[in-house]
Design an enzyme around this catalytic site. Structure first.
Site, PDB file in Angstrom:
ATOM      1  N   GLU A 265      23.613  42.257 -12.524  1.00 11.98           N
ATOM      2  CA  GLU A 265      24.440  41.785 -11.334  1.00 11.98           C
ATOM      3  C   GLU A 265      23.840  40.233 -11.534  1.00 11.98           C
ATOM      4  OE1 GLU A 265      26.396  42.973  -9.264  1.00 11.98           O
ATOM      5  OE2 GLU A 265      26.329  45.162  -9.525  1.00 11.98           O
ATOM      6  N   CYS A 299      25.073  35.126  -4.085  1.00 11.64           N
ATOM      7  CA  CYS A 299      25.641  35.145  -5.388  1.00 11.64           C
ATOM      8  C   CYS A 299      27.296  34.814  -5.340  1.00 11.64           C
ATOM      9  CB  CYS A 299      25.575  36.669  -6.233  1.00 11.64           C
ATOM     10  SG  CYS A 299      25.884  37.824  -5.092  1.00 11.64           S
TER      11      CYS A 299
HETATM   12  P1  NAD Z   1      15.994  35.020 -11.480  1.00 10.43           P
HETATM   13  O1  NAD Z   1      16.952  35.380 -12.764  1.00 10.43           O
HETATM   14  O2  NAD Z   1      15.028  33.691 -11.662  1.00 10.43           O
HETATM   15  O3  NAD Z   1      15.155  36.006 -11.305  1.00 10.43           O
HETATM   16  C1  NAD Z   1      15.420  37.427 -11.045  1.00 10.43           C
HETATM   17  C2  NAD Z   1      14.391  38.131 -11.262  1.00 10.43           C
HETATM   18  O4  NAD Z   1      13.878  38.390 -12.691  1.00 10.43           O
HETATM   19  C3  NAD Z   1      13.066  37.989 -10.823  1.00 10.43           C
HETATM   20  O5  NAD Z   1      12.340  39.296 -10.079  1.00 10.43           O
HETATM   21  C4  NAD Z   1      12.190  37.496 -11.569  1.00 10.43           C
HETATM   22  O6  NAD Z   1      10.676  37.681 -11.481  1.00 10.43           O
HETATM   23  C5  NAD Z   1      12.372  38.395 -12.861  1.00 10.43           C
HETATM   24  N1  NAD Z   1      12.419  37.561 -14.206  1.00 10.43           N
HETATM   25  C6  NAD Z   1      12.285  36.375 -14.484  1.00 10.43           C
HETATM   26  N2  NAD Z   1      12.114  36.362 -15.929  1.00 10.43           N
HETATM   27  C7  NAD Z   1      12.275  37.444 -16.537  1.00 10.43           C
HETATM   28  C8  NAD Z   1      12.114  38.072 -17.746  1.00 10.43           C
HETATM   29  N3  NAD Z   1      12.063  37.472 -18.770  1.00 10.43           N
HETATM   30  N4  NAD Z   1      12.126  39.723 -17.770  1.00 10.43           N
HETATM   31  C9  NAD Z   1      12.380  40.241 -16.657  1.00 10.43           C
HETATM   32  N5  NAD Z   1      12.324  39.846 -15.647  1.00 10.43           N
HETATM   33  C10 NAD Z   1      12.392  38.557 -15.350  1.00 10.43           C
HETATM   34  O7  NAD Z   1      17.103  34.847 -10.237  1.00 10.43           O
HETATM   35  P2  NAD Z   1      16.651  34.214  -8.619  1.00 10.43           P
HETATM   36  O8  NAD Z   1      16.687  32.599  -8.786  1.00 10.43           O
HETATM   37  O9  NAD Z   1      15.612  35.159  -8.163  1.00 10.43           O
HETATM   38  O10 NAD Z   1      18.105  34.714  -8.058  1.00 10.43           O
HETATM   39  C11 NAD Z   1      19.184  34.067  -8.393  1.00 10.43           C
HETATM   40  C12 NAD Z   1      20.343  34.543  -9.153  1.00 10.43           C
HETATM   41  O11 NAD Z   1      20.585  35.887  -8.762  1.00 10.43           O
HETATM   42  C13 NAD Z   1      21.416  33.722  -9.023  1.00 10.43           C
HETATM   43  O12 NAD Z   1      22.018  33.150 -10.034  1.00 10.43           O
HETATM   44  C14 NAD Z   1      22.469  34.574  -8.224  1.00 10.43           C
HETATM   45  O13 NAD Z   1      23.787  34.497  -8.415  1.00 10.43           O
HETATM   46  C15 NAD Z   1      21.935  35.727  -8.750  1.00 10.43           C
HETATM   47  N6  NAD Z   1      22.411  37.137  -7.843  1.00 10.43           N
HETATM   48  C16 NAD Z   1      23.388  37.956  -8.136  1.00 10.43           C
HETATM   49  C17 NAD Z   1      23.859  38.946  -7.270  1.00 10.43           C
HETATM   50  C18 NAD Z   1      24.811  40.013  -7.869  1.00 10.43           C
HETATM   51  O14 NAD Z   1      25.153  40.825  -7.224  1.00 10.43           O
HETATM   52  N7  NAD Z   1      25.587  39.594  -8.744  1.00 10.43           N
HETATM   53  C19 NAD Z   1      23.053  39.110  -6.171  1.00 10.43           C
HETATM   54  C20 NAD Z   1      22.131  38.481  -5.860  1.00 10.43           C
HETATM   55  C21 NAD Z   1      21.682  37.321  -6.648  1.00 10.43           C
END
Ligand code: NAD
Length: 515
Positions: A265, A299
């Site tokens: 997502e 998002c």
């Molecule tokens: P992010 O990608 O920075 O982090 C998401 C998660 O991934 C965190 O828990 C982070 O610690 C973890 N992470 C980071 N690097 C990793 C790796 N190499 N391996 C595994 N896990 C890792 O995202 P964010 O800044 O927390 O959230 C914002 C983003 O999320 C936006 O792009 C938003 O659109 C998206 N989002 C999407 C939805 C959806 O349903 N499509 C819902 C909410 C947020």
């Protein structure tokens, strides 16, 4: 602050402790790196949380597997009863948990509470689901045979979540996954550890009361390292990841490389299209909420606004008047509509994006700066911005990337086909919205020549989905689906079972292998 202390103690989180344990697998522990929970409104450090060491991650995954081996023997309707009790426990704490979301993430109170309500709603859904996760009986071509398609629990589900929905996203996954008979390992965003601890405490008490292992809902706080360890583990057959496209691309490949299953997502870049026959008194406030709600950190936030040339001046004028009324400030204060961005770093991302717009010759109609009044100076407050970029080329970075901040870019069109082409021309495919009263436009929009997003709304803005339908996006948003619809079918392993209750053993397709 006393307010923060009151919220934390109402959620059984010790106030004033030097550090809180950030790992739960039946017991609380945590001796890894320290995560700081920083209030985006005041800059105050709310708590320090000890995340997991690699050894603790390993142990917690082991406990989760044991919990799964137990939970899979509990009949599904009994798992539904567990979810009903969790629903009641969450509902009893709804407002204070919502307040913690506002305090730690920064969204306004009604949205914080709404996020907890979403977890309550999906629990209700999953209670019903627990009696309806049906397989099928398929006609066999062989006499005295029958074929069953049988869903069984899949194992341990890894749930990696983003900062912007620090409660609801775990809820969408946890509820369906528990109904399906799985244990869960939650790795929340490192900047919202308190929300995850509060939710885990509520769930853990219900598990304990029912004599079930706490590791049905394991929590491992931490950053990238912990995320990578969960993603790499063969003990986690399904990884449900919510976050950015950049990280999702890495996670998706890593899970695929071990032939695990993933639900992705990822980012959105959502457009609203307004036709000349749209009901303007409905469309303008919907675009206002879509662009500014959660300070543009959903998002599904509206990032692109395509206006028919005939109505554009009037629409923008009314929209700007609404922007001028926005009450900005503490998200926990009644009447605030715009809270802070979640992190200080996000303010930089916002400023860079606005600079890029200015340099490219965009007209900034409103906003474009950090708020500078003294009362807001401790927090990450930025002005919601409307810009009219010089280019309408959807391949330009202004249009093709998701900036997680309240910036709305506007483009003008003459024909619906043009607007749909722009809507579809970006890499992402999460949410989209068309405003019209003409049924011919609606038919085009929701059909094969229409929007290619996972969410295709008509006279409804891009953000604010209900849990009943499957939620998710296409293309670089990752094709994942969560919540309602058929989403539960991903949280089980399916088997095709051919059962022979006859006295002969014929082969399919009439193959004759007799001697
Ligand atoms: P992010 O990608 O920075 O982090 C998401 C998660 O991934 C965190 O828990 C982070 O610690 C973890 N992470 C980071 N690097 C990793 C790796 N190499 N391996 C595994 N896990 C890792 O995202 P964010 O800044 O927390 O959230 C914002 C983003 O999320 C936006 O792009 C938003 O659109 C998206 N989002 C999407 C939805 C959806 O349903 N499509 C819902 C909410 C947020």
């Amino acid at each position: 602050s006393t307010r923060a202390s009151a919220i934390l103690s109402a959620l059984d989180i010790p106030v004033g402790a030097a550090e809180l344990p950030g790992v739960y697998d039946g017991q609380w522990s945590g001796s890894g790196d320290v995560l700081e929970s920083v209030c985006p409104t005041t800059g105050e450090v709310l708590a320090r949380v000890r995340s997991a060491t690699p050894h603790e991650v390993h142990e917690a995954l082991g406990k989760s597997k044991e919990a799964y081996l137990h939970l899979r023997t509990v009949p599904a309707p009994k798992r539904g009863e567990l979810l009903r009790q969790i629903r009641e426990a969450l509902s009893a704490k709804r407002d204070v948990l919502g307040a913690l979301v506002s305090l730690e993430m920064g969204k306004i109170k009604t949205e914080g509470i709404g996020e907890v309500q979403e977890f309550v709603d999906i629990c209700d859904y999953a209670v019903g689901l627990s009696r309806m996760m049906n397989g099928r009986v398929v006609a066999s071509e062989r006499p005295g045979h029958t074929i069953l398609e049988v869903p069984n629990p899949i194992g341990v589900v890894g749930v990696l979540t983003a900062f912007n929905f620090p409660v609801a996203v775990y809820g969408w996954n946890f509820s369906l996954s528990v109904a399906a008979g799985n244990a869960n390992v939650w790795k929340p965003s490192p900047s919202t550890p308190l929300c995850s601890i509060a939710v885990t405490k509520i769930i853990a008490r219900v598990l304990e009361k029912n004599g079930l292992p706490g590791a049905v809902s394991t929590l491992i706080t931490g950053g990238k390292d912990v995320g990578e360890a969960i993603v790499a583990s063969r003990d986690v057959p399904l990884v449900s990841f919510t976050g950015s496209e950049a990280v999702g691309r890495v996670v998706g490949k890593a899970v695929q490389s071990r032939f695990g299953k993933s639900i992705l997502e990822l980012g959105g870049n959502n457009a609203s299209i307004v036709m000349p026959d749209a009901d303007m008194p409905l469309a303008v406030p919907a675009v206002f909420f879509g662009a500014i709600g959660t300070a543009g950190q959903r998002c599904t936030s509206t990032r692109r606004l395509y206006l028919h040339r005939a109505i554009a001046p009037k629409f923008l004028d009314t929209l700007q008047k609404l922007y001028a009324t926005i009450s900005v400030g503490d998200p926990l204060v009644d009447g605030t509509l715009l809270g802070p961005l979640h992190t200080h770093a996000a303010v930089g991302i916002y400023s860079d994006a606005v600079d890029r717009l200015r340099q490219s010759g965009a007209e900034i109609l409103t906003g474009g700066r950090k708020y500078d009044h003294a009362s807001l100076s401790q927090g990450n407050f930025v002005q919601p911005t409307i810009s009219v970029p010089k280019t309408t080329d959807p391949a330009d970075m202004i249009w093709s990337t998701e900036t997680f901040a309240p910036i709305l870019n506007v483009g003008l069109f003459d024909e619906l086909e043009q607007a749909i082409e722009w809507n579809n021309a970006v890499p992402q495919g999460l949410s989209s919205s068309l405003w019209t009263r003409d049924v011919r436009n609606v038919g085009k929009w929701i059909g094969p020549e229409g929007s290619d997003a996972g969410i295709v709304n008509v006279n409804v803005g891009t953000s604010g989905a209900e849990i009943g339908a499957a939620f998710g996006g296409n293309k670089s948003t990752g094709w994942g689906r969560e919540s309602g619809g058929d989403a539960w079918k991903q949280y089980v392993r399916w088997s095709a079972c051919t059962v022979n209750f006859s006295d002969a053993a014929p082969l399919a397709q009439g193959v004759d292998f007799s001697t």
